[in-house]
Design an enzyme around this catalytic site. Structure first.
Site, PDB file in Angstrom:
ATOM      1  N   TYR A 119       4.551   9.221   2.263  1.00 50.81           N
ATOM      2  CA  TYR A 119       3.190   9.506   2.705  1.00 50.81           C
ATOM      3  C   TYR A 119       3.168   9.817   4.196  1.00 50.81           C
ATOM      4  O   TYR A 119       3.886   9.190   4.980  1.00 50.81           O
ATOM      5  CB  TYR A 119       2.290   8.287   2.487  1.00 50.81           C
ATOM      6  CG  TYR A 119       1.892   8.028   1.063  1.00 50.81           C
ATOM      7  CD1 TYR A 119       0.777   8.628   0.508  1.00 50.81           C
ATOM      8  CD2 TYR A 119       2.620   7.142   0.281  1.00 50.81           C
ATOM      9  CE1 TYR A 119       0.390   8.361  -0.797  1.00 50.81           C
ATOM     10  CE2 TYR A 119       2.236   6.862  -1.026  1.00 50.81           C
ATOM     11  CZ  TYR A 119       1.120   7.477  -1.562  1.00 50.81           C
ATOM     12  OH  TYR A 119       0.741   7.211  -2.840  1.00 50.81           O
ATOM     13  N   TYR A 152       8.337   6.697  -5.698  1.00 52.01           N
ATOM     14  CA  TYR A 152       8.848   5.966  -4.527  1.00 52.01           C
ATOM     15  C   TYR A 152       8.890   4.466  -4.822  1.00 52.01           C
ATOM     16  O   TYR A 152       8.132   3.968  -5.646  1.00 52.01           O
ATOM     17  CB  TYR A 152       8.016   6.258  -3.277  1.00 52.01           C
ATOM     18  CG  TYR A 152       6.550   5.903  -3.384  1.00 52.01           C
ATOM     19  CD1 TYR A 152       6.107   4.608  -3.127  1.00 52.01           C
ATOM     20  CD2 TYR A 152       5.606   6.863  -3.734  1.00 52.01           C
ATOM     21  CE1 TYR A 152       4.772   4.280  -3.224  1.00 52.01           C
ATOM     22  CE2 TYR A 152       4.259   6.542  -3.831  1.00 52.01           C
ATOM     23  CZ  TYR A 152       3.852   5.253  -3.579  1.00 52.01           C
ATOM     24  OH  TYR A 152       2.527   4.942  -3.684  1.00 52.01           O
ATOM     25  N   ARG A 205       6.824   3.337  -8.030  1.00 53.43           N
ATOM     26  CA  ARG A 205       5.595   3.961  -8.516  1.00 53.43           C
ATOM     27  C   ARG A 205       5.926   5.259  -9.237  1.00 53.43           C
ATOM     28  O   ARG A 205       6.694   6.074  -8.725  1.00 53.43           O
ATOM     29  CB  ARG A 205       4.641   4.308  -7.352  1.00 53.43           C
ATOM     30  CG  ARG A 205       4.043   3.169  -6.557  1.00 53.43           C
ATOM     31  CD  ARG A 205       3.208   2.177  -7.355  1.00 53.43           C
ATOM     32  NE  ARG A 205       2.425   2.658  -8.477  1.00 53.43           N
ATOM     33  CZ  ARG A 205       1.213   3.201  -8.412  1.00 53.43           C
ATOM     34  NH1 ARG A 205       0.614   3.364  -7.255  1.00 53.43           N
ATOM     35  NH2 ARG A 205       0.556   3.580  -9.493  1.00 53.43           N
ATOM     36  N   HIS A 230       2.167  10.048  -8.696  1.00 50.17           N
ATOM     37  CA  HIS A 230       0.721   9.900  -8.878  1.00 50.17           C
ATOM     38  C   HIS A 230      -0.025  10.533  -7.725  1.00 50.17           C
ATOM     39  O   HIS A 230       0.486  10.640  -6.610  1.00 50.17           O
ATOM     40  CB  HIS A 230       0.329   8.420  -9.009  1.00 50.17           C
ATOM     41  CG  HIS A 230       0.603   7.631  -7.769  1.00 50.17           C
ATOM     42  ND1 HIS A 230       1.844   7.138  -7.471  1.00 50.17           N
ATOM     43  CD2 HIS A 230      -0.205   7.261  -6.739  1.00 50.17           C
ATOM     44  CE1 HIS A 230       1.806   6.493  -6.323  1.00 50.17           C
ATOM     45  NE2 HIS A 230       0.579   6.556  -5.839  1.00 50.17           N
ATOM     46  N   HIS A 281      -3.810  10.032  -5.886  1.00 47.24           N
ATOM     47  CA  HIS A 281      -5.020   9.213  -5.794  1.00 47.24           C
ATOM     48  C   HIS A 281      -6.237  10.124  -5.843  1.00 47.24           C
ATOM     49  O   HIS A 281      -6.244  11.193  -5.217  1.00 47.24           O
ATOM     50  CB  HIS A 281      -5.031   8.432  -4.487  1.00 47.24           C
ATOM     51  CG  HIS A 281      -3.899   7.456  -4.352  1.00 47.24           C
ATOM     52  ND1 HIS A 281      -4.019   6.125  -4.683  1.00 47.24           N
ATOM     53  CD2 HIS A 281      -2.621   7.612  -3.930  1.00 47.24           C
ATOM     54  CE1 HIS A 281      -2.865   5.513  -4.463  1.00 47.24           C
ATOM     55  NE2 HIS A 281      -1.994   6.390  -3.998  1.00 47.24           N
TER      56      HIS A 281
END
Lengths: 202, 238
Positions: free
Chosen positions: B106, B145, B155, B158, B160
């Site tokens: 991120y 990740y 995870r 995905h 959000h």
């Protein structure tokens, strides 16, 4: 995906996670991407009413501040109108009544500036609506913030009076400090344990 | 009295306390939430207009890329509709997304993962749905990740998704997963959802018909917000 009456089912909530700022407040995440970051100015320049600052912490079950929380504020203007077609009346140019509040990542402290709302009807006490999301919060938590200087109205407010345990009602009341300059209200939100804030299933 | 929204179905939403998702343990209220009939503050919510967003905000392939460059990763179109439980479109509502880049990193000052940042990828997008509730984002497929929960939790890929609807009572943040990802059934955050069908509805489907040949592959993802009660007979007494 419809049931046998033809209804759809609501999408399930998932946590906003630790990096919610990327999507909803990229400036706080540390980068500049949009022309306009939304939710930075709740009341706008033309709103009537008393200018106030609200500050506080969101505190977890161990007593520690939650440093990665994001709050959204929703409120009426000083006349008790929401900026929405069903909001009860007109609002001032530039009044949105909605904002996003980000914490200081080191301390968890947050603050926002707005105007004090008016009551939305007879017997109602002025209040803000707050919606809280963070890592570890699976579905956004709804609560309300009332103002300590409205104790007469609190006695008749229909929502405060729904709270069976009178000892829990003060968890929704922000404390006005008596300093110089614009009024400051302190509102700490306790997610769990002693003094747990009242949350609403709306 | 305003006409309220249907009661939220708690059997499809995660409860507050989900011990396998460890962060929830200290952040979950222990006392029952107080149920509230909807008044003016719940049936209203912020109204957004085209002036709040820019036309390119929904193109993550270009909204942070340097001139003439593009992010690394599988180019995808993520598209669908925002509907309510009455199967009606939710028009002109703000939908915002955020995600990791193709290496699972991120763009956030608090993300310390080894995966590389991509200088051409910001990782957020937003738009208003059109009159039929439709939305579309161009982006890259995010990478999986690792995260600190159990020692080897990952995870699934995905994105959000945050949606407003017309009322604060409809406010929703969720996550979109991708069909066929073997990490979905292993994820403690996915597993907070108590209903298998609800997980399935958060899983975007490969949509070959919407894919652009020689350009990008499409995934279809619909979001459903709460429906509103009908006003016939409302407030006319029992």
């Amino acid at each position: 995906m419809t049931d046998d009456l033809g209804y759809l089912r609501e999408s399930a909530s998932q946590t906003a996670g630790p990096f919610v700022h990327i999507g909803l407040a990229p400036g706080a995440a540390g980068f500049d991407i949009y022309q306009r970051e939304l939710g930075q100015d709740i009341a706008g320049p033309n709103a009537a009413g008393e200018r106030i600052r609200v500050e506080g912490l969101v505190i977890d079950g161990t007593g520690s501040p939650v440093k990665d929380v994001m709050l959204e504020v929703w409120q009426a203007n000083a006349a008790g109108h929401y900026a929405h077609p069903e909001g009860g009346g007109t609002v001032e140019e530039g009044f949105r009544g909605w904002g996003r509040v980000i914490t200081d990542f080191d301390t968890g402290a947050w603050a926002f500036d707005t105007i004090k709302p008016g009551p939305i009807g007879e017997g109602h006490a002025p209040h803000l609506h707050l919606w809280i999301v963070a890592r570890g919060i699976n579905i956004g938590l709804n609560t309300r913030m009332y103002f300590s200087d409205d104790s007469v109205a609190h006695a008749t407010d229909p929502v405060l009076n729904l709270i069976e345990w009178e000892s829990r009602r003060p968890t929704l009341i922000a404390t006005r400090s008596k300093g110089q300059g614009p009024a400051v209200y302190r509102f700490d939100i306790r997610l769990q344990g002693e003094g747990e804030t009242v949350f609403f299933d709306i | 009295m305003s006409t309220g929204y249907y009661q939220r179905r708690r059997d499809i939403h995660p409860p507050a306390l989900t011990p396998d998702y460890k962060t929830s343990v200290a952040r979950s209220p222990r006392l029952a939430p107080l149920s509230l009939d909807h008044g003016a503050g719940e049936v209203t919510g912020p109204v957004f207009t085209a002036a709040d967003v820019d036309p390119g905000d929904n193109d993550l392939l270009t909204n942070y890329a340097r001139e003439g460059q593009s992010p690394i990763g599988e180019r995808i179109l993520l598209h669908g509709r925002v509907l309510d439980e009455n199967a009606r479109p939710v028009p002109r509502t703000l939908i915002e997304i955020w995600q990791a880049n193709a290496s699972g990193r991120y763009r956030h000052r608090k993300d310390m993962y080894l995966g590389a940042l991509d200088p051409n990828f910001g990782g957020c997008g937003r738009m208003l749905t059109d009159d039929s509730g439709y939305f579309a984002f161009r982006t890259v497929k995010p990478g999986a990740y690792p995260w600190r929960n159990r020692v080897n939790d990952w995870r699934p890929a995905h994105i959000h998704v945050s949606v407003f609807g017309a009322a604060f009572a409809q406010r929703l943040i969720t996550q979109c997963y991708f069909e066929g990802d073997p990490l979905i059934p292993r994820c403690p955050i996915v597993a907070t959802i108590p209903d298998a069908g609800a997980v399935d509805r958060l899983t975007a489907r490969l949509d070959m018909n919407a894919s652009v040949p020689l350009d990008m592959i499409a995934y279809r993802f619909d979001v459903v917000l709460r429906g509103r009660r009908q006003s016939i007979f409302e407030g006319q007494g029992a």
